[in-house]
Design an enzyme around this catalytic site. Structure first.
Site, PDB file in Angstrom:
ATOM      1  N   ASP A  53     -51.330 -31.222 -39.266  1.00 24.81           N
ATOM      2  CA  ASP A  53     -52.468 -30.871 -40.527  1.00 24.81           C
ATOM      3  C   ASP A  53     -53.781 -30.776 -40.064  1.00 24.81           C
ATOM      4  OD1 ASP A  53     -51.136 -32.268 -42.581  1.00 24.81           O
ATOM      5  OD2 ASP A  53     -51.190 -34.402 -41.723  1.00 24.81           O
ATOM      6  N   TYR A 111     -45.557 -37.361 -30.396  1.00 22.69           N
ATOM      7  CA  TYR A 111     -47.163 -37.348 -30.686  1.00 22.69           C
ATOM      8  C   TYR A 111     -47.834 -38.298 -29.784  1.00 22.69           C
ATOM      9  CZ  TYR A 111     -46.429 -34.884 -35.121  1.00 22.69           C
ATOM     10  OH  TYR A 111     -46.111 -33.653 -36.067  1.00 22.69           O
TER      11      TYR A 111
END
Length: 257
Positions: A53, A111
């Protein structure tokens, strides 16, 4: 011929990985495709392992592309990087099998979320660290996070914009630790839902401050209700470390499991 690239980027100035039409703002994908097309002297389209994002960074995003241009891997790497903005670099390029797919061949994705935990907001690292002024108990956060391991329905941690067909994901590892003034959360799963990591971190922060008990995370998971979970953590603290692939694809060690 098909190639695989490892791409590093600072997501601060981009509207995310994905190109969203002519008026969607700058994207990492659009910048990379323009640079590759310049090297190839022909249009090039890329497929990535996992979209990020706006404001989220990539340490080793993996992409594949096809081209008939006769270039050595080093030429693709250096030539493309020379045509990219300073916030994007191609770390490596290797020939790939015709049936290799950056997204569907991946076995896992990783992540890392980092937040500065002190009274004063970050100045030097404000684009790569989130910030929490309230003291955090990283050990309590780590203990609570273990309830998320395994294959579960992560509806409590998916965004309302998530387009995934279902919310079941296999979370393979999650680790929370304090490194000086920084609290770091590392997560590995077969795949992630939209905002899943940031929503998990937002809920873990409330455990770390003592506002919620350690078993609250397990309660959220079982309840599958996003509206009662913690807020979405800011994007700048999140880095897509990269995917992991089976050894059969002969990719660099950092993305091979």
């Amino acid at each position: 011929m098909r190639y695989a690239l490892g791409v590093e980027y600072d997501g601060s100035e981009f509207q995310g990985w994905q190109q969203l039409g002519e008026h969607g703002g700058p994207s990492v994908q659009a910048s990379l495709q323009a640079a590759l097309s310049s090297v190839a002297d022909a249009p090039v389209q890329v497929v990535c392992a996992g979209r990020t994002d706006a404001g989220v960074h990539g340490e080793c995003q993996v992409v594949h592309f096809d081209s008939d241009a006769r270039r050595e891997p080093r030429g693709w790497m250096l030539g493309t990087t020379a045509r990219l903005p300073p916030s994007i670099a191609v770390r490596w390029c290797v020939p790939a099998a015709d049936d290799f797919h950056a997204r569907f061949s991946a076995r896992a994705r990783r992540y890392r979320y980092r937040l500065l935990n002190r009274q004063i907001r970050p100045a030097l690292y404000r684009q790569t660290l989130s910030w929490e002024r309230r003291p955090l108990d990283a050990d309590a956060m780590h203990a609570a996070a273990q309830a998320l391991l395994g294959e579960n329905d992560f509806s409590a941690f998916r965004s309302v914009q998530c387009q995934a067909l279902h919310a079941r994901r296999h979370l393979q590892a999650i680790h929370v630790q304090r490194i000086g003034e920084v609290v770091e959360v590392q997560v590995q799963a077969n795949a992630f839902l939209h905002h899943m990591v940031r929503n998990i971190v937002g809920s873990l922060i409330l455990v770390g401050t003592g506002e919620q008990p350690a078993d609250w995370i397990a309660t959220l998971l079982a309840g599958r209700d996003r509206t009662v979970a913690g807020p979405t953590a800011p994007p700048q603290g999140l880095v897509f470390i990269g995917p992991l692939y089976p050894a059969e694809w002969h990719l660099p060690a950092e993305v091979t499991q």
